[in-house]
Design a protein around this motif. Structure first.
Motif, mmCIF file in Angstrom:
data_model
loop_
_atom_site.group_PDB
_atom_site.id
_atom_site.type_symbol
_atom_site.label_atom_id
_atom_site.label_comp_id
_atom_site.label_asym_id
_atom_site.label_seq_id
_atom_site.Cartn_x
_atom_site.Cartn_y
_atom_site.Cartn_z
ATOM 1 N N SER A 180 0.819 -1.219 0.000
ATOM 2 C CA SER A 180 0.000 0.000 0.000
ATOM 3 C C SER A 180 0.848 1.263 0.000
ATOM 4 O O SER A 180 0.367 2.325 -0.358
ATOM 5 N N CYS B 99 -8.794 -1.575 15.650
ATOM 6 C CA CYS B 99 -7.830 -0.993 16.592
ATOM 7 C C CYS B 99 -8.525 -0.167 17.668
ATOM 8 O O CYS B 99 -8.075 -0.128 18.808
ATOM 9 N N ARG B 100 -9.621 0.467 17.316
ATOM 10 C CA ARG B 100 -10.388 1.180 18.342
ATOM 11 C C ARG B 100 -10.824 0.201 19.429
ATOM 12 O O ARG B 100 -10.747 0.505 20.613
ATOM 13 N N ASN C 214 2.890 -0.385 11.267
ATOM 14 C CA ASN C 214 2.100 -1.371 10.531
ATOM 15 C C ASN C 214 3.030 -2.326 9.791
ATOM 16 O O ASN C 214 4.118 -1.956 9.347
ATOM 17 N N CYS D 37 -5.742 9.880 9.487
ATOM 18 C CA CYS D 37 -5.509 8.455 9.644
ATOM 19 C C CYS D 37 -5.853 8.094 11.088
ATOM 20 O O CYS D 37 -4.977 7.971 11.943
ATOM 21 N N THR D 38 -7.153 7.968 11.349
ATOM 22 C CA THR D 38 -7.590 7.561 12.683
ATOM 23 C C THR D 38 -7.476 6.043 12.799
ATOM 24 O O THR D 38 -7.431 5.341 11.794
ATOM 25 N N PRO D 39 -7.436 5.520 14.017
ATOM 26 C CA PRO D 39 -7.393 4.067 14.175
ATOM 27 C C PRO D 39 -8.605 3.406 13.504
ATOM 28 O O PRO D 39 -9.726 3.927 13.574
ATOM 29 N N CYS D 40 -8.382 2.259 12.866
ATOM 30 C CA CYS D 40 -9.483 1.515 12.249
ATOM 31 C C CYS D 40 -10.405 0.987 13.345
ATOM 32 O O CYS D 40 -10.084 1.049 14.533
ATOM 33 N N GLY D 41 -11.524 0.444 12.951
ATOM 34 C CA GLY D 41 -12.484 -0.069 13.917
ATOM 35 C C GLY D 41 -11.907 -1.149 14.816
ATOM 36 O O GLY D 41 -12.141 -1.153 16.026
ATOM 37 N N GLU E 181 -1.152 0.315 15.704
ATOM 38 C CA GLU E 181 -1.703 0.375 17.062
ATOM 39 C C GLU E 181 -1.643 -0.993 17.729
ATOM 40 O O GLU E 181 -1.283 -1.115 18.904
ATOM 41 N N CYS F 232 -1.779 -3.796 12.201
ATOM 42 C CA CYS F 232 -1.810 -2.330 12.323
ATOM 43 C C CYS F 232 -0.762 -1.850 13.318
ATOM 44 O O CYS F 232 -0.345 -2.580 14.228
#
Length: 136
Positions: free
Chosen positions: A24, A93-94, A44, A87-91, A57, A55
């Motif tokens: 990516s 990682c949340r 990552n 670039c917020t944490p993905c679901g 996180e 990820c």
């Protein structure tokens, strides 16, 4: 900031350079201040079998747990390029963060140029499911 914001952001920016993102080219770094005050970092790590990647996180949380800390005091996530979308944490990682953090835990989000925005975990994952839901 009380959570050592500058140090967290610098650590997340620095570890971002070590990300393994050959597919990516979207590098992300995360830095967590644990309950001990120590900082734990993660980047990552992509994999040719896409679902097997990890990820930043999740990497940082793993480092924190391996070192013996169990609570996140604050976290910084640095990803993307200056001026692009946050670039917020993905679901996923949340939810991983929720396992080790309180609703008011600060989550600082930035890009290589610096801070873009700060949130609380509650703002990013309202009405979350967590350890207290399983308390008997």
């Amino acid at each position: 900031m009380a959570d050592g914001f500058d140090e967290l952001m610098a650590a997340a920016r620095a570890v971002r350079a070590n990300a393994h993102a050959p597919y990516s080219n979207f590098k992300v770094g995360a830095a967590i201040r644990g309950e001990s005050g120590r900082i734990f970092v993660g980047a990552n790590v992509e994999n040719a079998a896409y679902p097997q990647g990890q990820c930043a996180e999740a990497s940082a949380i793993g480092a924190m747990v391996a070192a013996g800390d169990r609570r996140i005091a604050a976290i910084a996530v640095v990803g993307g390029e200056p001026g692009n979308e946050l670039c917020t944490p993905c679901g996923g990682c949340r939810q991983r963060i929720r396992e080790f953090a309180a609703p008011d835990t600060p989550i600082h989000v930035g890009d290589p140029a610096g801070l873009r925005r700060s949130f609380t975990l509650e703002a990013l994952l309202p009405h979350s499911f967590g350890p207290t839901n399983l308390a008997f």
